[in-house]
Design a protein around this motif. Structure first.
Motif, PDB file in Angstrom:
ATOM      1  N   GLY A 222      -9.501   2.807   0.607  1.00 29.62           N
ATOM      2  CA  GLY A 222      -8.870   1.796  -0.237  1.00 29.62           C
ATOM      3  C   GLY A 222      -7.376   1.696   0.014  1.00 29.62           C
ATOM      4  N   ASN A 223      -6.733   2.842   0.146  1.00 29.78           N
ATOM      5  CA  ASN A 223      -5.304   2.867   0.471  1.00 29.78           C
ATOM      6  C   ASN A 223      -5.046   2.209   1.819  1.00 29.78           C
ATOM      7  N   ALA A 224      -5.907   2.501   2.796  1.00 29.04           N
ATOM      8  CA  ALA A 224      -5.741   1.946   4.144  1.00 29.04           C
ATOM      9  C   ALA A 224      -5.911   0.433   4.163  1.00 29.04           C
ATOM     10  N   VAL A 225      -6.935  -0.058   3.477  1.00 25.47           N
ATOM     11  CA  VAL A 225      -7.172  -1.504   3.426  1.00 25.47           C
ATOM     12  C   VAL A 225      -5.995  -2.204   2.755  1.00 25.47           C
ATOM     13  N   GLY A 226      -5.527  -1.634   1.644  1.00 21.61           N
ATOM     14  CA  GLY A 226      -4.416  -2.233   0.922  1.00 21.61           C
ATOM     15  C   GLY A 226      -3.137  -2.279   1.726  1.00 21.61           C
ATOM     16  N   LEU A 227      -2.766  -1.147   2.342  1.00 18.32           N
ATOM     17  CA  LEU A 227      -1.517  -1.119   3.110  1.00 18.32           C
ATOM     18  C   LEU A 227      -1.610  -1.996   4.344  1.00 18.32           C
ATOM     19  N   ASN A 228      -2.808  -2.067   4.935  1.00 20.61           N
ATOM     20  CA  ASN A 228      -2.996  -2.899   6.128  1.00 20.61           C
ATOM     21  C   ASN A 228      -2.687  -4.356   5.821  1.00 20.61           C
ATOM     22  N   ALA A 229      -3.260  -4.868   4.728  1.00 20.85           N
ATOM     23  CA  ALA A 229      -3.050  -6.263   4.363  1.00 20.85           C
ATOM     24  C   ALA A 229      -1.609  -6.518   3.931  1.00 20.85           C
ATOM     25  N   VAL A 230      -1.041  -5.611   3.116  1.00 25.77           N
ATOM     26  CA  VAL A 230       0.307  -5.809   2.577  1.00 25.77           C
ATOM     27  C   VAL A 230       1.359  -5.742   3.683  1.00 25.77           C
TER      28      VAL A 230
ATOM     29  N   ASP B 140       6.122   3.575   2.468  1.00 28.00           N
ATOM     30  CA  ASP B 140       6.425   4.752   1.647  1.00 28.00           C
ATOM     31  C   ASP B 140       5.430   4.881   0.494  1.00 28.00           C
ATOM     32  N   ALA B 141       5.084   3.754  -0.119  1.00 28.46           N
ATOM     33  CA  ALA B 141       4.150   3.784  -1.245  1.00 28.46           C
ATOM     34  C   ALA B 141       2.775   4.280  -0.809  1.00 28.46           C
ATOM     35  N   SER B 142       2.350   3.909   0.403  1.00 27.98           N
ATOM     36  CA  SER B 142       1.033   4.318   0.879  1.00 27.98           C
ATOM     37  C   SER B 142       0.953   5.824   1.098  1.00 27.98           C
ATOM     38  N   ILE B 143       2.040   6.432   1.539  1.00 23.65           N
ATOM     39  CA  ILE B 143       2.070   7.897   1.709  1.00 23.65           C
ATOM     40  C   ILE B 143       1.955   8.580   0.351  1.00 23.65           C
ATOM     41  N   PHE B 144       2.655   8.064  -0.625  1.00 26.25           N
ATOM     42  CA  PHE B 144       2.591   8.600  -1.981  1.00 26.25           C
ATOM     43  C   PHE B 144       1.174   8.492  -2.546  1.00 26.25           C
ATOM     44  N   ILE B 145       0.525   7.349  -2.341  1.00 31.32           N
ATOM     45  CA  ILE B 145      -0.842   7.153  -2.818  1.00 31.32           C
ATOM     46  C   ILE B 145      -1.796   8.129  -2.135  1.00 31.32           C
TER      47      ILE B 145
ATOM     48  N   LYS C  92       7.337   0.191  -7.528  1.00 24.34           N
ATOM     49  CA  LYS C  92       6.113  -0.078  -8.278  1.00 24.34           C
ATOM     50  C   LYS C  92       5.393  -1.327  -7.774  1.00 24.34           C
ATOM     51  N   ASP C  93       6.148  -2.337  -7.379  1.00 22.78           N
ATOM     52  CA  ASP C  93       5.517  -3.564  -6.885  1.00 22.78           C
ATOM     53  C   ASP C  93       4.708  -3.302  -5.621  1.00 22.78           C
ATOM     54  N   SER C  94       5.226  -2.443  -4.750  1.00 22.56           N
ATOM     55  CA  SER C  94       4.503  -2.114  -3.513  1.00 22.56           C
ATOM     56  C   SER C  94       3.230  -1.342  -3.814  1.00 22.56           C
ATOM     57  N   ILE C  95       3.328  -0.391  -4.736  1.00 23.39           N
ATOM     58  CA  ILE C  95       2.133   0.364  -5.120  1.00 23.39           C
ATOM     59  C   ILE C  95       1.075  -0.569  -5.700  1.00 23.39           C
ATOM     60  N   LEU C  96       1.493  -1.460  -6.584  1.00 24.40           N
ATOM     61  CA  LEU C  96       0.554  -2.390  -7.202  1.00 24.40           C
ATOM     62  C   LEU C  96      -0.054  -3.347  -6.186  1.00 24.40           C
ATOM     63  N   ALA C  97       0.761  -3.795  -5.209  1.00 23.44           N
ATOM     64  CA  ALA C  97       0.251  -4.709  -4.184  1.00 23.44           C
ATOM     65  C   ALA C  97      -0.821  -4.028  -3.336  1.00 23.44           C
ATOM     66  N   ILE C  98      -0.589  -2.761  -2.983  1.00 21.58           N
ATOM     67  CA  ILE C  98      -1.580  -2.011  -2.203  1.00 21.58           C
ATOM     68  C   ILE C  98      -2.840  -1.780  -3.020  1.00 21.58           C
TER      69      ILE C  98
END
Length: 453
Positions: free
Chosen positions: A73-81, A99-104, A240-246
């Motif tokens: 899920g993290n990978a799909v989200g960061l890929n699209a964003v 950075d947000a994807s590493i945290f997730i 927070k916006d990046s985390i939410l977008a992912i």
């Protein structure tokens, strides 16, 4: 520097689509093939230990899907964003999303560790059918895979960085490092070669997690050196916006994988009513599917950033073109595997040291499920395209229907007939019913978001 990045990325929006799809997909196919060898090789070696050990790995598979769901899920989200931010020429958004994807990923590892403590022991008490040998093998294997899953979570992130930026060839190197390590260590740890103790299923798990950690380290080094378009670092204060977008794109994919895991548990319970060998066959077929569909999944994974980039760049006509070529290539590539699965299924199953009884069950199972994989191609392509438009929820509806709701409903309906082949046929019906749903979801999304210009 900025001008150089724009030129590099223009190929996503200007390259002839028939060439771009295959150029993006081939490295992903190869890397997915290598990645699929993890569980495939584990099962081949473990089948030489005993059928109980092989059954334990089959029972572990749904929980491994659950573990992978968080990273996927993290990978799909960061890929699209990230791909969309690159198409919009927004390097600030790229950095924040990375950075947000590493945290997730680190948060996901914490959740997996907690699930391991709570879930593993009662799960095998329930699913092993009272067979303590199977339960012991399963606990050993799954506990190690879950507690040390930080390598897998890291791989998902750093692999997708290079995919999102259009450098899919680099993806091959990270997965090669991981899978080659696993291939080398598997027989050493499982059978106790070169002075190592014989660890059987536990050894397969140790080889797997070491390979994943090596792959994550390789991903960090490769991105730092050759993928500077996506800078990244780790810190606790995240955007927070990046985390939410992912999460907006990724959570639906995670939920689909979680539901798929639960469905596999239910299917194993249904199959246990027939025999533990039927469970082992189901697990083997799933691993063969991962190999047979690498072409389809490679093309699909390459489609996501292509759709996302062209959507971000406002090049909507190219999106429809990318769908057509992805469907064509997916069919051609799967036929390479479909033909031998139909003609010589027994030879394929003998790779797993199949007994006569396993062959009796497995040959018709493999032939029937091979048809199901073929029918699934349109569903897979449209689900990937929806993810590229950041419409993760619509993609989730489609995948939940074809992978969870329909298979379980049909399998439960057929269970009363006492014919195992009808259980396998449930998967064909599920995929067939999913096709009109996929077409409707895609047409609606395309009309709304990708009007021809």
């Amino acid at each position: 520097m900025a001008e150089t990045v724009v030129e590099r990325e223009n190929a996503m929006g200007t390259e002839r689509m028939s060439r771009l799809i295959i150029a993006t997909g081939i490295p992903l196919m190869l890397s997915l093939l290598i990645n699929s060898l993890y569980n495939f090789v584990d099962s081949v070696f473990v089948s030489r230990v005993s059928e109980e050990a092989l059954t334990a790995l089959s029972l572990s598979a749904p929980i491994q899907v659950l573990v992978s769901a968080l990273g996927f899920g993290n990978a799909v989200g960061l890929n699209a964003v990230i791909s969309r931010a690159l198409g919009e020429k927004r390097p600030d958004k790229v950095k924040k999303a990375a950075d947000a994807s590493i945290f997730i990923a680190l948060c996901s590892w914490g959740i997996i560790t907690l699930l391991c403590v709570i879930l593993v022991k009662p799960y095998f008490l329930w699913q092993s059918g009272g067979n303590e040998v199977i339960a012991a093998y399963g606990r050993d294997y799954l506990t190690i895979c879950m507690l040390f899953s930080f390598g897998q979570m890291g791989q998902w992130v750093f692999d997708r960085f290079v995919i999102a930026s259009g450098k899919s060839k680099l993806f091959l190197f990270t997965l090669s490092a991981a899978s080659v390590t696993n291939l080398i260590l598997d027989p050493i740890f499982i059978f106790g070669l070169f002075g190592m103790p014989r660890m059987e299923a536990k050894g397969a798990a140790i080889a797997t997690v070491i390979g994943q950690i090596v792959g994550a380290i390789a991903g960090i080094l490769i991105n730092k050196r050759w993928n500077r378009e996506i800078p990244f670092s780790f810190h606790l204060r995240q955007d927070k916006d990046s985390i939410l977008a992912i999460l907006k794109v990724g959570i639906p994919s995670t939920l689909v994988q979680v539901l798929t895991s639960l469905v596999s548990v239910l299917m194993n319970s249904i199959l246990l009513a027939f025999s533990t060998t039927a469970v082992a066959v189901y697990g083997i077929c799933a691993k063969i599917q991962n190999i047979a569909t690498v072409g389809v999944h490679g093309i699909d994974n390459g489609l996501i950033p292509i759709v996302a980039y062209n959507y971000g760049a406002g090049k909507n006509k190219r999106i429809g073109e990318s769908i057509r070529w992805t469907l064509i290539y997916s069919v051609i590539l799967y036929l390479v595997f479909f033909i031998p699965l139909e003609l010589i299924p027994g030879t394929v199953l003998e790779i797993f040291d199949a007994s006569d009884y396993m062959l009796t069950i497995g040959i018709p199972a493999l032939r029937i499920l091979a048809v199901a994989y073929f029918v699934s191609i349109p569903n897979l392509v449209f689900a990937a395209a929806l993810q590229g438009l950041s419409l993760g929820t619509k993609s989730m509806y489609l995948t939940m229907a074809r992978q969870a709701v329909f298979p379980v409903l049909f399998a439960l309906a057929f269970k009363g007939f006492g014919n195992l082949n009808l259980i396998w046929a449930a998967f064909i019906l599920a995929e067939a019913v999913g096709i009109p749903l996929a077409v409707c979801l895609w047409r609606g999304a395309y009309r709304q978001y990708c009007k021809e210009s």
